[in-house]
Scaffold this active site. Structure first.
Site, PDB file in Angstrom:
ATOM      1  N   ARG A  56       0.861  -1.192   0.000  1.00 32.38           N
ATOM      2  CA  ARG A  56       0.000   0.000   0.000  1.00 32.38           C
ATOM      3  C   ARG A  56       0.886   1.227   0.000  1.00 32.38           C
ATOM      4  O   ARG A  56       1.288   1.736   1.040  1.00 32.38           O
ATOM      5  CB  ARG A  56      -0.916  -0.015   1.231  1.00 32.38           C
ATOM      6  CG  ARG A  56      -1.828   1.178   1.362  1.00 32.38           C
ATOM      7  CD  ARG A  56      -2.910   1.248   0.325  1.00 32.38           C
ATOM      8  NE  ARG A  56      -3.803   0.103   0.396  1.00 32.38           N
ATOM      9  CZ  ARG A  56      -4.541  -0.305  -0.655  1.00 32.38           C
ATOM     10  NH1 ARG A  56      -4.481   0.321  -1.821  1.00 32.38           N
ATOM     11  NH2 ARG A  56      -5.314  -1.366  -0.535  1.00 32.38           N
ATOM     12  N   GLN A  80      -7.593  -8.611  -8.434  1.00 35.51           N
ATOM     13  CA  GLN A  80      -7.657  -7.173  -8.725  1.00 35.51           C
ATOM     14  C   GLN A  80      -6.247  -6.654  -9.014  1.00 35.51           C
ATOM     15  O   GLN A  80      -5.293  -6.962  -8.316  1.00 35.51           O
ATOM     16  CB  GLN A  80      -8.244  -6.454  -7.493  1.00 35.51           C
ATOM     17  CG  GLN A  80      -7.798  -5.020  -7.289  1.00 35.51           C
ATOM     18  CD  GLN A  80      -8.945  -4.024  -7.326  1.00 35.51           C
ATOM     19  OE1 GLN A  80      -9.987  -4.290  -7.909  1.00 35.51           O
ATOM     20  NE2 GLN A  80      -8.748  -2.874  -6.715  1.00 35.51           N
ATOM     21  N   ARG A  85       1.995  -7.438  -8.912  1.00 38.55           N
ATOM     22  CA  ARG A  85       2.333  -6.665  -7.706  1.00 38.55           C
ATOM     23  C   ARG A  85       2.382  -7.538  -6.458  1.00 38.55           C
ATOM     24  O   ARG A  85       2.686  -7.051  -5.372  1.00 38.55           O
ATOM     25  CB  ARG A  85       1.310  -5.539  -7.494  1.00 38.55           C
ATOM     26  CG  ARG A  85      -0.112  -6.032  -7.210  1.00 38.55           C
ATOM     27  CD  ARG A  85      -1.025  -4.869  -6.876  1.00 38.55           C
ATOM     28  NE  ARG A  85      -2.387  -5.313  -6.585  1.00 38.55           N
ATOM     29  CZ  ARG A  85      -3.294  -4.553  -5.982  1.00 38.55           C
ATOM     30  NH1 ARG A  85      -2.987  -3.344  -5.603  1.00 38.55           N
ATOM     31  NH2 ARG A  85      -4.501  -5.017  -5.763  1.00 38.55           N
ATOM     32  N   HIS A 166       1.237   2.272 -10.536  1.00 35.67           N
ATOM     33  CA  HIS A 166       0.299   2.801  -9.534  1.00 35.67           C
ATOM     34  C   HIS A 166       1.012   3.689  -8.515  1.00 35.67           C
ATOM     35  O   HIS A 166       1.095   3.358  -7.323  1.00 35.67           O
ATOM     36  CB  HIS A 166      -0.364   1.606  -8.838  1.00 35.67           C
ATOM     37  CG  HIS A 166      -1.642   1.916  -8.128  1.00 35.67           C
ATOM     38  ND1 HIS A 166      -1.747   2.906  -7.191  1.00 35.67           N
ATOM     39  CD2 HIS A 166      -2.868   1.351  -8.226  1.00 35.67           C
ATOM     40  CE1 HIS A 166      -2.986   2.923  -6.731  1.00 35.67           C
ATOM     41  NE2 HIS A 166      -3.693   1.989  -7.350  1.00 35.67           N
ATOM     42  N   ASP A 211     -11.651   8.947  -8.172  1.00 34.84           N
ATOM     43  CA  ASP A 211     -11.189   7.708  -8.813  1.00 34.84           C
ATOM     44  C   ASP A 211     -11.582   7.796 -10.283  1.00 34.84           C
ATOM     45  O   ASP A 211     -12.690   7.449 -10.663  1.00 34.84           O
ATOM     46  CB  ASP A 211     -11.854   6.495  -8.128  1.00 34.84           C
ATOM     47  CG  ASP A 211     -11.208   5.184  -8.543  1.00 34.84           C
ATOM     48  OD1 ASP A 211     -10.326   5.209  -9.430  1.00 34.84           O
ATOM     49  OD2 ASP A 211     -11.589   4.127  -7.991  1.00 34.84           O
ATOM     50  N   GLU A 271      -1.452   7.635 -11.760  1.00 33.83           N
ATOM     51  CA  GLU A 271      -1.037   6.302 -12.214  1.00 33.83           C
ATOM     52  C   GLU A 271      -1.063   6.247 -13.737  1.00 33.83           C
ATOM     53  O   GLU A 271      -2.123   6.294 -14.337  1.00 33.83           O
ATOM     54  CB  GLU A 271      -2.006   5.268 -11.626  1.00 33.83           C
ATOM     55  CG  GLU A 271      -2.318   5.507 -10.160  1.00 33.83           C
ATOM     56  CD  GLU A 271      -3.596   4.784  -9.704  1.00 33.83           C
ATOM     57  OE1 GLU A 271      -4.023   3.814 -10.340  1.00 33.83           O
ATOM     58  OE2 GLU A 271      -4.177   5.209  -8.694  1.00 33.83           O
TER      59      GLU A 271
HETATM   60  C1  BG6 Z   1      -6.858   2.503  -8.369  1.00 32.82           C
HETATM   61  C2  BG6 Z   1      -8.272   2.183  -8.773  1.00 32.82           C
HETATM   62  O1  BG6 Z   1      -6.008   2.347  -9.452  1.00 32.82           O
HETATM   63  O2  BG6 Z   1      -6.459   1.604  -7.333  1.00 32.82           O
HETATM   64  C3  BG6 Z   1      -9.187   2.241  -7.565  1.00 32.82           C
HETATM   65  O3  BG6 Z   1      -8.700   3.098  -9.778  1.00 32.82           O
HETATM   66  C4  BG6 Z   1      -8.672   1.314  -6.477  1.00 32.82           C
HETATM   67  O4  BG6 Z   1     -10.503   1.888  -7.951  1.00 32.82           O
HETATM   68  C5  BG6 Z   1      -7.223   1.669  -6.161  1.00 32.82           C
HETATM   69  O5  BG6 Z   1      -9.482   1.443  -5.328  1.00 32.82           O
HETATM   70  C6  BG6 Z   1      -6.584   0.790  -5.085  1.00 32.82           C
HETATM   71  O6  BG6 Z   1      -6.681  -0.547  -5.396  1.00 32.82           O
HETATM   72  P1  BG6 Z   1      -6.134  -1.637  -4.410  1.00 32.82           P
HETATM   73  O7  BG6 Z   1      -6.446  -2.970  -5.045  1.00 32.82           O
HETATM   74  O8  BG6 Z   1      -4.653  -1.411  -4.282  1.00 32.82           O
HETATM   75  O9  BG6 Z   1      -6.845  -1.426  -3.110  1.00 32.82           O
END
Ligand code: BG6
Length: 297
Positions: A56, A80, A85, A166, A211, A271
């Site tokens: 994070r 997701q 990553r 990201h 977002d 990003e």
């Molecule tokens: C962004 C997305 O790139 O990443 C968001 O557009 C998302 O929708 C965010 O909440 C964080 O994603 P994650 O999987 O790291 O919690």
């Protein structure tokens, strides 16, 4: 430049003080300091760095799908933001160059990281059964930080992918932070569930959860300003989309690995990526895209 390699990652430092730290987990850049040891990236205080979760903060690499895997696509069984990553990459090596002040050139160091389909778990390979090779190059110089992803299709069958770098930029105060370089661009707004909107103002301020996926941007540079003064330039290379994300109060509360809880005031994700539609890569073909982030303090 000095380069320290440990079991978990690689740290590089220039004689002028700039440094970068990359975890092997996800090849995630977790720190990038520029002149005067100013940290440019936001990293959650409770980011999980032991390889059990994506990081994070910093710069996670999103591949081969952006966001939740779409139902009607070959990536549908992926997690997701893809698997890249959340797996351990390999450190491939460094190349350093010593600048010559007389020619106006600076020292720089490039760190290369690799991820190959053969290194994935059986489960991950089954979910996305393609032969690929990724090389992610992280180059530190006084000019800034360059991160470039090279994707190769090592198989015979074509595959489709998305890529996103990201980046969590560290800012002093989100209420005084603005973004330029998105004027007139088309975007989809995930907060308002709007598939298509147009950026009407030349400058974007962040006053709440944001977002947005800005698509097919005309200019290569997205600029982040603090109190009207340039703070970062994010320059895209062969990538035309940019996601702008800040979770704000409620979403930040909902993330177990997001802290401090008011940390959303000190971060802004800009990003760069190719996330609108898919990049198709035939067997044996390669693709490359990336960014340069300049810290303008
Ligand atoms: C962004 C997305 O790139 O990443 C968001 O557009 C998302 O929708 C965010 O909440 C964080 O994603 P994650 O999987 O790291 O919690």
């Amino acid at each position: 430049p000095t380069v320290d390699v440990s079991d978990n990652g690689v740290t590089a430092k220039l004689p002028t003080g700039e440094s970068v730290e990359v975890l092997l987990h996800g090849a995630s850049v977790i720190s990038w300091k520029s002149k005067g040891e100013v940290e440019n990236l936001w990293l959650s205080e409770s980011a999980v760095l032991d390889g059990s979760k994506p990081v994070r903060g910093g710069i996670p690499v999103v591949f081969p799908n952006f966001g939740p895997a779409p139902k009607d696509h070959a990536t549908s069984k992926n997690p997701q933001h893809g698997f890249a990553r959340n797996v351990r990459w390999e450190f491939l090596g460094k190349s350093t160059s010593e600048g010559e002040a007389s020619k106006g050139s600076d020292d720089s160091v490039k760190l290369d990281f690799g991820l190959y389909s053969t290194a994935l778990s059986d489960e991950a390979r089954k979910a996305w059964p393609y032969d690929f090779g990724l090389v992610y190059s992280v180059t530190l110089s006084q000019e800034g930080l360059r991160t470039v992803l090279n994707v190769r299709n090592e198989g015979k069958e074509a595959f489709e992918f998305q890529v996103l770098l990201h980046t969590y930029l560290r800012v002093k105060d989100i209420s005084k932070t603005t973004i330029n370089g998105l004027a007139s661009a088309t975007y989809s707004d995930k907060v308002l569930s709007l598939p298509t909107a147009t950026q009407s103002t030349p400058t974007l301020s962040i006053n709440g959860e944001v977002d947005r996926v800005y698509k097919s941007l005309a200019q290569d540079t997205t600029s982040v300003l603090e109190g009207g003064k340039p703070r970062f330039d994010v320059v895209r290379d062969n990538l035309v989309d940019t996601v702008v994300w800040n979770p704000w109060i409620e979403k930040a509360k909902g993330m177990g690995d997001f802290s401090p809880k008011d940390g959303y005031k000190n971060m802004l994700c800009v990003e760069v990526g190719a996330v609108d539609g898919w990049q198709k890569l035939d067997g044996g073909e390669g693709w490359e895209g990336g960014q340069v982030i300049r810290s303008l303090l």
